[in-house]
Design a protein around this motif. Structure first.
Motif, short mmCIF file in Angstrom:
data_model
loop_
_atom_site.label_atom_id
_atom_site.label_comp_id
_atom_site.label_asym_id
_atom_site.label_seq_id
_atom_site.Cartn_x
_atom_site.Cartn_y
_atom_site.Cartn_z
N SER A 62 31.53 50.85 48.72
CA SER A 62 31.79 49.70 47.66
C SER A 62 31.95 49.49 46.90
N THR A 63 31.08 50.89 45.68
CA THR A 63 30.83 51.00 44.07
C THR A 63 32.44 51.23 43.69
N MET A 89 37.44 46.36 41.00
CA MET A 89 37.77 44.72 40.28
C MET A 89 36.86 44.79 38.72
N ARG A 90 35.93 45.12 38.65
CA ARG A 90 35.72 44.43 37.23
C ARG A 90 36.57 45.54 35.41
N GLU A 122 39.18 42.66 35.77
CA GLU A 122 38.81 41.60 35.04
C GLU A 122 38.84 41.98 33.57
N GLU A 123 38.35 42.42 33.15
CA GLU A 123 38.28 43.49 32.25
C GLU A 123 39.80 43.08 31.33
N LEU A 124 40.63 43.89 32.16
CA LEU A 124 42.36 44.07 31.98
C LEU A 124 42.51 42.35 31.27
N ARG A 125 42.39 41.42 32.89
CA ARG A 125 42.55 40.09 32.48
C ARG A 125 42.11 39.54 31.36
#
Length: 177
Positions: A156-157, A163-164, A167-170
């Motif tokens: 999960s980590t 996913m983090r 999101e940072e790239l987005r």
């Protein structure tokens, strides 16, 4: 393997062995992961070429001492994982180590990978001791729900990290891992 959980016991159930002290820099990753998921292990130097009788004693006695999985790292000719696998019924995970005397690590990879029929060795990537530690825990997790739960949290980590990063790239942050 037994069906009893590993958590109450502090006795080692994974054996991490290597051909020489210089392999420790790679093999520590397996130990660190097993620490993370709280699987007890032992770590030792057992050379197939320099101490063959020690290797035989280790492999033949591992199961009786409670070891359930062996992770064996070796560089160069890398006979340790296969020789240990020939002496025990325990699962053996081979870690090819890129050593100072290896042919860019390929000799180690092929020595561990190309085992004859009847003597299986699970083989991870060159210097892939982290994956060897994960695989050992997954083998144990097939009969131990506590270890399986810890592995699920670890996986999960990994998902959360991706996913983090996505999101940072987005958001335009180009300094992502």
């Amino acid at each position: 393997m037994t069906d009893s959980p590993v958590t109450p016991s502090k006795s080692p159930i994974v054996g991490i062995i290597m051909g020489s002290q210089s392999d420790l820099r790679v093999m520590e990753a397996a130990a660190e992961f097993l620490d993370q998921v709280q699987v007890p292990y032992e770590i030792n130097i057992v050379s197939a070429h320099r101490t063959p009788h020690r290797m035989i004693d280790y492999a033949e006695g591992a199961r009786k001492r409670g070891i359930r999985v062996i992770i064996a790292g070796a560089g160069g000719a890398a006979h340790l994982p296969g020789m240990v696998a020939s002496l025990t019924t325990l699962p053996v995970i081979g870690v090819p180590v890129k050593s100072s005397n290896s042919i860019d690590g390929w000799d180690s990879v092929l020595s561990i990978l190309q085992m004859p029929g009847g003597i299986p060795v699970a083989t991870v990537a060159l210097d892939g001791a982290l994956n060897a530690g994960i695989l050992a825990a997954q083998i144990l997790g097939t009969t131990d729900p506590v270890v399986a739960d810890r592995l699920e949290k670890y996986k999960s980590t990994l998902k959360d990290r991706v996913m983090r990063s996505a999101e940072e790239l987005r958001r335009g942050d180009r300094d992502v891992d």
